[in-house]
Design a protein around this motif. Structure first.
Motif, short mmCIF file in Angstrom:
data_model
loop_
_atom_site.label_atom_id
_atom_site.label_comp_id
_atom_site.label_asym_id
_atom_site.label_seq_id
_atom_site.Cartn_x
_atom_site.Cartn_y
_atom_site.Cartn_z
N ARG A 1 10.86 -44.74 11.46
CA ARG A 1 11.51 -45.23 10.48
C ARG A 1 10.59 -44.89 9.07
N LEU A 2 11.08 -44.76 8.01
CA LEU A 2 10.39 -44.77 6.58
C LEU A 2 10.32 -46.25 6.28
N GLU A 3 9.15 -46.87 6.08
CA GLU A 3 9.14 -48.04 5.52
C GLU A 3 8.13 -48.20 4.16
N THR A 4 8.56 -48.94 3.28
CA THR A 4 8.01 -49.00 1.88
C THR A 4 7.97 -50.63 1.65
N PRO A 5 6.88 -51.27 2.20
CA PRO A 5 6.69 -52.70 1.95
C PRO A 5 6.45 -52.96 0.30
N ASP A 6 6.09 -52.04 -0.23
CA ASP A 6 6.16 -52.16 -1.89
C ASP A 6 6.11 -50.78 -2.56
#
Length: 157
Positions: free
Chosen positions: A97-102
């Motif tokens: 999964r690609l995750e971008t918290p900000d």
């Protein structure tokens, strides 16, 4: 066995790490689907059996062993590699999964689910489990290295 870990792609506090876009990372992940040889040591060849929107079925040939898997994905979000257990292969799934918290940070979350049991009474199974987890972690770090190479050069070298 369930195993999950994160690898940070972009860290605004570390100027030595080249910032990659979500699209660059996705392009690298799609190379892993379409041209897996650079990502899988020992792979002799990959046969694509079918392709549809969000799914690729393939056979991976490692010498005498062949592994059939199905890769499903949602563009720029996640991909899941699923293989059935055979006499030559334990079977299981890997979801990335690609995750971008900000807006400045990007991670890849690797989640493995295999038929290897962690709950056996023997300490040997636990040792094997830890060895497998370490191998997965190293393979995933290598995947990120290859994705960075693809982003820099346009193709794997």
């Amino acid at each position: 066995m369930h195993f999950e870990h994160l690898i940070e792609i972009n860290n605004p506090l570390n100027p030595l790490i080249e910032t990659l876009t979500r699209e660059q990372v996705w392009t690298g992940l799609m190379f892993r689907v379409e041209e897996p040889g650079i990502f899988l040591p020992g792979l002799d060849r990959c046969e694509i059996l079918s392709r549809s929107d969000g799914q690729v079925e393939r056979i991976l040939h490692f010498g005498q062993a062949s592994i059939r898997d199905t890769v499903t994905y949602r563009h720029l979000e996640w991909m899941c590699f699923e293989s059935r257990a055979t006499a030559q292969h334990a079977g299981g799934t890997l979801t990335i999964r690609l995750e971008t918290p900000d807006s400045t940070r990007l991670f890849l979350r690797f989640t493995y689910q295999t038929t290897l049991s962690e709950n056996a009474a023997e300490g040997e199974v636990v040792q094997v489990s830890e060895f497998v987890k370490s191998a997965y972690r190293e393979s995933d770090v290598d995947t990120v290295r290859i994705i960075r190479m693809i982003a820099a050069n346009g193709r794997p070298q």
